[in-house]
Design a protein around this motif. Structure first.
Motif, PDB file in Angstrom:
ATOM      1  N   SER A 179     -26.092  -4.428 -24.509  1.00 23.31           N
ATOM      2  CA  SER A 179     -25.522  -5.768 -24.356  1.00 23.31           C
ATOM      3  C   SER A 179     -24.368  -5.792 -23.366  1.00 23.31           C
ATOM      4  CB  SER A 179     -25.005  -6.282 -25.698  1.00 23.31           C
ATOM      5  OG  SER A 179     -26.033  -6.326 -26.627  1.00 23.31           O
ATOM      6  N   ILE A 180     -23.613  -4.707 -23.317  1.00 19.92           N
ATOM      7  CA  ILE A 180     -22.490  -4.675 -22.374  1.00 19.92           C
ATOM      8  C   ILE A 180     -23.032  -4.808 -20.961  1.00 19.92           C
ATOM      9  CG2 ILE A 180     -20.558  -3.307 -21.512  1.00 19.92           C
ATOM     10  CD1 ILE A 180     -20.368  -1.987 -24.188  1.00 19.92           C
ATOM     11  N   GLN A 181     -24.045  -3.978 -20.646  1.00 20.04           N
ATOM     12  CA  GLN A 181     -24.654  -4.057 -19.313  1.00 20.04           C
ATOM     13  C   GLN A 181     -25.179  -5.462 -19.047  1.00 20.04           C
ATOM     14  OE1 GLN A 181     -27.609  -0.997 -19.993  1.00 20.04           O
ATOM     15  NE2 GLN A 181     -26.661   0.260 -18.406  1.00 20.04           N
ATOM     16  N   ASN A 182     -25.924  -5.986 -20.027  1.00 18.50           N
ATOM     17  CA  ASN A 182     -26.519  -7.315 -19.849  1.00 18.50           C
ATOM     18  C   ASN A 182     -25.448  -8.355 -19.577  1.00 18.50           C
ATOM     19  OD1 ASN A 182     -28.961  -6.192 -20.338  1.00 18.50           O
ATOM     20  ND2 ASN A 182     -29.188  -7.020 -22.408  1.00 18.50           N
ATOM     21  N   SER A 183     -24.386  -8.328 -20.395  1.00 22.41           N
ATOM     22  CA  SER A 183     -23.334  -9.328 -20.253  1.00 22.41           C
ATOM     23  C   SER A 183     -22.681  -9.238 -18.883  1.00 22.41           C
ATOM     24  CB  SER A 183     -22.266  -9.134 -21.333  1.00 22.41           C
ATOM     25  OG  SER A 183     -22.716  -9.671 -22.542  1.00 22.41           O
ATOM     26  N   LEU A 184     -22.395  -8.012 -18.458  1.00 21.84           N
ATOM     27  CA  LEU A 184     -21.742  -7.852 -17.162  1.00 21.84           C
ATOM     28  C   LEU A 184     -22.663  -8.325 -16.045  1.00 21.84           C
ATOM     29  CD1 LEU A 184     -20.024  -4.356 -17.586  1.00 21.84           C
ATOM     30  CD2 LEU A 184     -18.936  -6.601 -17.546  1.00 21.84           C
ATOM     31  N   LEU A 185     -23.926  -7.949 -16.136  1.00 18.51           N
ATOM     32  CA  LEU A 185     -24.870  -8.307 -15.082  1.00 18.51           C
ATOM     33  C   LEU A 185     -25.028  -9.822 -14.971  1.00 18.51           C
ATOM     34  CD1 LEU A 185     -26.906  -7.044 -13.055  1.00 18.51           C
ATOM     35  CD2 LEU A 185     -28.654  -7.430 -14.797  1.00 18.51           C
ATOM     36  N   ILE A 186     -25.284 -10.452 -16.109  1.00 15.08           N
ATOM     37  CA  ILE A 186     -25.483 -11.903 -16.120  1.00 15.08           C
ATOM     38  C   ILE A 186     -24.236 -12.613 -15.598  1.00 15.08           C
ATOM     39  CG2 ILE A 186     -25.661 -13.898 -17.664  1.00 15.08           C
ATOM     40  CD1 ILE A 186     -28.293 -12.678 -17.316  1.00 15.08           C
ATOM     41  N   SER A 187     -23.076 -12.149 -16.061  1.00 15.09           N
ATOM     42  CA  SER A 187     -21.837 -12.805 -15.645  1.00 15.09           C
ATOM     43  C   SER A 187     -21.644 -12.671 -14.146  1.00 15.09           C
ATOM     44  CB  SER A 187     -20.645 -12.196 -16.377  1.00 15.09           C
ATOM     45  OG  SER A 187     -20.881 -12.194 -17.755  1.00 15.09           O
ATOM     46  N   LEU A 188     -21.971 -11.503 -13.641  1.00 18.82           N
ATOM     47  CA  LEU A 188     -21.802 -11.259 -12.213  1.00 18.82           C
ATOM     48  C   LEU A 188     -22.716 -12.165 -11.392  1.00 18.82           C
ATOM     49  CD1 LEU A 188     -19.885  -9.085 -11.157  1.00 18.82           C
ATOM     50  CD2 LEU A 188     -21.891  -7.720 -10.579  1.00 18.82           C
TER      51      LEU A 188
END
Lengths: 674, 340, 383
Positions: A183-192
């Motif tokens: 989820s950390i990766q997903n959140s960072l990616l989506i936010s970016l």
């Protein structure tokens, strides 16, 4: 004579500097400031602290606290009692990492008896060696040092329960759970991705508004801020109707699934667009026309001017907008909940841990993890904002665009497309709300407005939301504005004021989910004397005011800083109390900002989901949460209907705000217009 | 500090006394019963007991359970009326329930009564898993009508299935626990592995798969029969399928929160909640109720539902809940990319 | 500079001490903004704090008002120790450079602001406001808002508001510096006139020497946190006690020189009579004479009567290097072999210049009157 004038240099006296006697005003102001500080400590610092400490509360099975005794085949207890720890050491039945669990963990006692058979005539006894050792027989709870005797058949129903201790185990198990870690990766990616897209689109829009002479600028400006008036999850619902399996234009996705990253990104772009647009417009508006004149005189091409003058001039605005958008996306919960499908995001994880699994400790751990990117984004944004303010104070000549037919048409078409996107999303929601049974019965009806027979609290939640928003606007404005006044105008008391400033800035860095969860931990504790507000409207208002404190506070401070700093001195010299000055001069002069704070709080209180989703009670259900819950239950069309009710309510509130600003202000602010 | 605390306590107590003195007994009742039924429940109850006012606290099963557990040291509820027995077992294990044998408990099907004596909770009605099948959309896609759970693992259904996430939905958990009970531990997980290949996504709530199927957003949704019947009644082109292996179920149950200040009123309500009147009231929505012989067939409910209900070991489910969910999460939740 | 000296100077002006400041220090971290300031101000006196920006004059004013508390030291007003009292418990009216008029209140309400809540009836207040508006000559504007008035008018309203409650002390913080030159000159007179009429003890902070010279009964010249000199305008101008004062106020010729005797100086190979200065013979000093004190004579002029024993008659033959017409006088730059490379500036009246028929390059003779030729130690902070 003159030789002696400054001979024998005198030294400054040592010892404590003089301290002013405090007048009545000083006592009142400091007292009031302290009161608001206490409010911020109670409503912010303490809950966060409790939540942080909760993330270090771990649960584990303490095998040393259980003893077993096993009978022979005849049912006589001849063998000595033996502790579970000893058994485990001999057998290695439960590896150490399995001894860590969550608050509802259970460990079957049969694990320690490899030759256990439930049909054997052997009897078992179990007891705790401490008063607190807890175990279950079936679902019956037992604790203490008394022996409990059970048959073999019942012994398989014996479960050990964990005890709480403190440690980093939760974090260890968090980072070793791939689903959560992912989820950390997903959140960072989506936010970016959302940040890049939103900021680019918003820059184009702001550029067109500032630098072209296209028509309907006022209309475009109005449309661009509309997404602020709806909960962040509403675009998610619209996307289902547009691109879902029965979506109106699902072909545009070319077979891709809307539930997942694509949906989250499109929705995020929608709800963060106005924030980015406002910041960038401000940045572009302050750029200096003289630079452009210089560029023209140097015969620089339009393209070159853009890269050498426009972009550098707006860079702080762009950076600031980027971080604001990033922060909004990564902390948003409603949108990925509605449209995220299987794509896990941090904010949704908190919800799943707490609501789905009742694992509050792990919820606290995810909250702590979510705090990190939010805090970084917040700090960078603060830093950049300071630089931007510095730029504002230099004197510059505002840029006046000149008509340029082709360019103006280009801008118009671009803004038109964005406007279609925004209005389209809202229009789809309104359409969905009025259709009887999409996609099978397209006749129009109001049945989706029969909220009372659906999840989410019915029409009462709509009324609650309005009540909550009004209270938030009223109480919040009073608290924030008077608080800002005290911290700006109190003399001395430097330490107290710094603490206050810090507390006032902090809420912006705290994601709503985190705040809401922290409130459960803090207020829902019987030992807390403030426990009685749990489950009331008061806690929703307090939470919402706190959640949106920072922006309101900054608005108030900016307004107050524009006042002559000597007003208080004048009032003191005239022996008039500060509150007379406050009532007669400060508030009337700052009235436009006061109204801005009110509408900001009102609109946000209407749309907020993340913080209050943990805190509402049956008598205080809210419209925004109802949208979430109705969608959750599959009542998507009613969810859209309620979402649009929020939109219309906020739109009306904005209209009233404009009316007041223009009408009533004309009277109170007569001095401005003469 | 202590002075402060006393002060607040005094104020709180004052408010409490004041509000109590004003009206008849008020009970705070936590429930997960569908919103549209609550009003009817309260009205029917008040016909017999007008002196007790019910203040509903309603939310989905997961949220109400979370709320109750969060409040375990400071319960806000007087009693629970209409929450999954699995959840009530969790409360029981925390010592949160007041054991009470309501008058007439012997008339209920023993399956619907907690096995402690006196029981910590009593059941009301059963909600049974079922598959909602959208005939229109499935027809468009040429999907055959499934008749068993195993049918659903056929690759033809790839991406055409939706089920609730057991980590957030009670319905999802009862599905998973029933499969593990029916197919055995190994067989159960193997079945779910195969099923997972066909699942488009997992929803947060248990009723959503059926509503999505009703709206054609997905052809097949694993949900529960009650929801399917309602959607069908609302005009959705749904077929409600009872898989042949048997279906999991859970019951809505009632229990008194230990330490309630309104114990007498709470007992009155629980007594009433197992009467024939009450069971008839449950029967308007639920085909299976706690009192034998009361249930009349409910419109749109599938045939043979009662017979298909498996022998459900709630205690086993409650005691292994944590382990099952952890296993489920590590198998299916880490695969977070949307599948195409 | 000592307190007794300052007291003596002003003893004849006013007898009763109204405000007494003793050993006042103010530090901001390591920086000493005020260093051991002691000062007395008499009842009804108009005192100016004069100095360059950053000299501490505003800090001193704010300490008197209680707006910024001093680090140590005592402030007494009318015999009462007010050192640590909050502003509201002191007795003063104040006018700021920005005027700080309340923008949303009419002129009338601005002036009435301090009169309310003090046991006055509405009619009393109205009468007092009317009186004050008459006093500042703005009765016609009572219902206007501050933004509708000119700067000078706003300044007068601020003044009226400050004196409305009849405070014992009026503090003016650069009240005229935001105005344009003409209005400023006019208001100087107005304010002084008003102060005289009311007899209110007044302290005004300014960096404008002309303002201070024309308005003040006494001037307190400050530099780098210390008082350089206290005195009447003429004392300050005619008898500066430090090079800083001499240099800061008016124009000066500064010439590197040596003390030749108790009342003579030598520079440029000449020895001239001067004011008695008290430096040891041979000490390096700065000789100072103001341009307007230079007396012009026809070339080759020598005074009648005997020159003194040094042979000095303070008469020098010079060449006019440059003449600059400044309206009411000619500013001339003088050089020539007799000055030995020193350039002197002399302000010559138009009459004198015409009388001597001077043009650039002409020779002339000047006289430096001994009574106007002063000597100061070199080690003085930059101005």
């Amino acid at each position: 004579m003159s030789v002696t004038a400054d001979a024998a240099p005198v030294r400054p006296p040592t010892g404590r500097p003089l301290r002013a006697k405090l007048g009545r005003d000083d006592y009142i102001m400091r007292g009031y400031m302290l009161a608001i500080m206490v409010y911020l400590v109670v409503a912010l610092a303490m809950p966060l602290y409790v939540m942080l400490s909760k993330s270090f509360t771990t649960y584990g099975f303490d095998l040393a606290t259980y003893e077993f005794q096993v009978s022979d085949q005849a049912g006589n207890f001849t063998a000595p009692p033996v502790s579970a720890e000893t058994l485990n050491r001999e057998l290695g039945a439960v590896p150490p990492e399995k001894l860590t669990t969550s608050s509802d963990g259970r460990l079957p006692a049969t694990l320690f008896f490899p030759d256990f058979a439930f049909r054997s005539p052997v009897l078992y006894r179990i007891r705790g060696t401490t008063a607190g050792a807890t175990y279950l027989i079936g679902s019956e709870r037992h604790l203490g040092t008394e022996w409990s005797q059970v048959t073999s058949n019942d012994f398989r129903r014996v479960m050990l329960r964990p005890v709480a201790s403190r440690g980093l185990d939760n974090f260890v198990s968090y980072f070793s759970t791939p689903a959560l870690f992912r989820s950390i990766q997903n959140s960072l990616l989506i936010s970016l991705i959302s940040t890049v897209i939103t900021v680019s689109l918003a820059f184009g829009f702001a550029y067109a508004l500032n630098r072209s002479c296209m028509r309907f600028k006022g209309f475009f400006r109005l449309v661009a801020v509309m997404p602020i008036l709806v909960p962040s999850l509403l675009p998610g619902i619209a996307l289902v109707y547009l691109f879902g399996r029965q979506g109106m234009i699902r072909e545009l996705l070319m077979g891709e699934e809307i539930y997942g990253p694509i949906g989250i990104v499109i929705g995020s772009v929608f709800f963060t667009f106005p924030h980015a647009m406002i910041i960038i417009t401000t940045a572009l508006a302050i750029s200096d026309a003289r630079l452009y004149e210089a560029a023209v005189s140097l015969k620089a091409s339009r393209w070159k001017t853009f890269w050498t003058v426009t972009i550098p001039g707006a860079r702080y605005g762009l950076i600031s907008a980027s971080f604001v958008v990033f922060n909004l996306v990564i902390t948003d919960f409603g949108l990925p909940k509605v449209i995220g499908g299987q794509y896990n995001m941090l904010a949704v994880d908190i919800y799943k841990q707490v609501i789905g699994q009742q694992n509050f400790e792990m919820g606290a751990v995810v909250s702590v993890v979510l705090l990190v990117p939010a805090l970084i984004a917040f700090s960078v944004d603060r830093y950049v904002q300071k630089r931007q303010v510095a730029m504002l104070t230099t004197r510059s000549v505002p840029y006046q665009p000149k008509p340029h037919r082709r360019f103006d048409w280009l801008c118009f078409s671009y803004c038109g497309l964005v406007a279609v996107f925004i209005v389209g999303i809202l229009g789809v929601c309104q359409f969905a709300a009025l259709v009887k049974f999409w996609p099978y019965d397209l006749s129009l009806s109001l049945k989706n407005y029969a909220f009372d027979v659906m999840d989410g609290g019915g029409w009462a939640s709509y009324r609650n939301s309005i009540r909550m928003a009004l209270m938030t606007a009223l109480i919040g404005t009073v608290v924030v504005f008077t608080g800002a006044y005290m911290v700006e105008k109190t003399k001395g008391f430097g330490a107290g004021r710094s603490v206050f400033q810090f507390l006032a800035m902090l809420p912006m860095a705290i994601p709503g989910m985190v705040l809401g969860l922290a409130y459960i931990f803090f207020f829902n504790n019987p030992a807390n004397p403030l426990n009685f507000i749990y489950g009331t409207m008061a806690i929703l208002v307090i939470c919402t005011v706190t959640h949106f404190y920072t922006v309101s506070h900054l608005t108030a401070v900016t307004a107050l800083k524009q006042m002559d700093i000597e007003f208080e001195s004048v009032a003191a010299s005239l022996k008039q109390p500060f509150y007379k000055l406050f009532a007669r001069v400060t508030v009337p002069v700052c009235l436009p900002s006061v109204l801005d704070i009110s509408i900001y709080l009102f609109v946000n209180a209407m749309t907020t989901v993340s913080a209050v989703v943990f805190l509402y009670s049956p008598t205080t259900t809210l419209a925004s949460v109802a949208v979430l819950n109705m969608d959750d239950a599959g009542d998507v069309a009613p969810a859209a209907a309620m979402g649009m009710m929020i939109f219309y309510t906020n739109a009306v509130a904005r209209l009233i705000h404009v009316a007041i600003s223009k009408g009533v202000l004309k009277r109170t602010q007569a001095w401005r217009f003469k | 500090m202590s002075l402060h605390k006393n002060f607040w306590c005094a104020i709180a107590a004052g408010l409490f006394v004041a509000s109590n003195a004003m009206a008849q007994t008020e009970l705070t009742v936590y429930t997960a019963v569908e919103a549209e039924d609550l009003k009817r429940y309260a009205e029917t109850f008040n016909q017999d007991h007008p002196d007790i006012k019910i203040n509903w606290v309603r939310d989905s099963t997961g949220i109400i359970t979370a709320k109750l557990l969060a409040e375990r040291n400071n319960p806000q509820a007087d009693l629970i009326w209409g929450l999954a027995a699995t959840s009530l077992l969790l409360m029981k294990a925390e010592g949160m329930l007041e054991a009470y044998a309501p008058a007439g408990v012997e008339k209920l099907d023993p399956k619907f009564v907690d096995n402690s004596n006196p029981p910590a909770w009593v059941g009301m009605d059963a909600w049974v898993a079922a598959v909602c099948y959208n005939t229109v959309e499935a027809g468009k896609l040429g999907l055959p009508v499934p008749t068993s759970w195993k049918d659903l693992t056929d690759p033809v259904y790839k991406n055409h299935l939706i089920m609730p996430n057991p980590n957030s939905s009670g319905t999802g958990f009862l599905d998973v626990s029933s499969w593990l009970q029916m197919f055995g531990e190994e067989g159960g997980w193997a079945f779910m592995d195969a099923l997972h290949e066909n699942i488009a996504r997992y929803t947060h709530s248990g009723s959503k798969p059926c509503k999505l199927a009703a709206a054609g957003e997905i052809p097949i949704g694993i949900s529960f029969a009650f929801r399917g019947a309602k959607s069908k009644a609302a005009g959705a082109p749904l077929e409600i399928i009872v898989p042949s292996e048997g279906v999991g179920w859970d019951m809505e149950a009632t229990g008194i929160i230990a330490g309630t200040a309104n114990l007498e009123a709470a007992k009155t309500l629980v007594d009433w909640s197992i009467t024939r009147t009450a069971n008839e009231m449950y029967n308007t929505g639920y085909a299976v109720v706690a009192m034998p012989g009361v249930a009349k067939p409910v419109e749109h409910f599938p045939e043979g539902l009662l017979e298909a209900m498996i022998e459900n070991d709630f205690e086993w489910a409650a005691n292994n809940r944590k382990a099952i969910l952890t296993e489920w999460q590590s198998r299916y939740d880490s695969k977070s990319d949307p599948k195409n | 500079m000592s307190v007794t000296e300052a007291t003596k100077t002003a003893e004849t002006a006013a007898p009763a001490i109204y405000l007494r400041i003793s050993n006042l220090w103010k530090s901001f971290g390591d920086f000493q903004a005020l260093k051991d300031i002691s000062l007395e101000i008499f009842d009804g006196e108009f005192v100016c704090f004069l100095g360059p920006s950053g000299c501490g004059k505003t800090t001193l004013l704010r300490a008197i008002a209680g707006l910024d508390l001093q680090t140590s030291g005592i402030v007494e007003q009318g015999g009462r120790d007010i050192s640590t009292l909050p502003p509201a418990q002191r007795d003063f009216g104040i006018v700021f450079q920005s005027y700080a008029l309340f923008p949303n209140l009419t002129i009338r309400k601005n002036i009435a602001f301090g009169l309310e809540n003090a046991g006055r009836s509405k009619t009393e207040i109205a009468a007092r406001v009317a009186e004050l508006l008459d006093l500042v000559g703005l009765a016609a504007h009572s219902e206007k808002y501050p933004a509708q008035l000119s700067g000078g008018e706003q300044q007068r309203i601020a003044l009226a508001r400050a004196i409305a409650t009849s405070p014992g002390l009026l503090l003016l913080d650069e009240p005229l510096s935001a105005l344009d030159a003409k209005v400023r000159v006019y208001l100087r007179h107005e304010v002084k006139e008003l102060q005289r009429k009311l007899g209110i003890t007044t302290v005004m902070v300014t960096h404008d020497q002309e303002e201070a010279l024309s308005m003040a009964d006494r001037i307190v010249v400050m530099n780098q946190g210390v008082i350089e000199q206290i005195g009447t305008p003429t004392e300050i101008y005619r008898e500066p006690k430090t090079l800083f004062v001499a240099d800061f106020i008016g124009e000066t010729n500064k010439i590197e020189a040596r003390a030749a005797g108790p009342d003579s100086l030598s520079f440029g190979g000449m020895t001239l009579d001067s004011v008695a200065h008290g430096f040891a013979e041979g000490a390096e000093v700065v000789a100072v004479i103001r341009p307007e004190d230079v007396i012009p004579h026809r070339a080759g002029y020598r005074p009648e009567g005997p020159s003194d024993e040094n042979g000095a008659s303070n008469v020098i033959d010079v060449i006019v290097d440059e003449m600059e017409f400044l309206g009411s006088f000619w500013r001339t730059r003088l050089g020539g072999p007799r000055l030995g490379g020193i350039e002197l500036v002399a302000d010559l009246s138009i009459n004198a210049a015409r009388h001597l028929a001077l043009t650039e390059g002409d020779a002339m003779t000047i006289e430096l009157p001994a009574a106007r030729l002063m000597a100061f130690a070199q080690t003085v902070g930059e101005s």
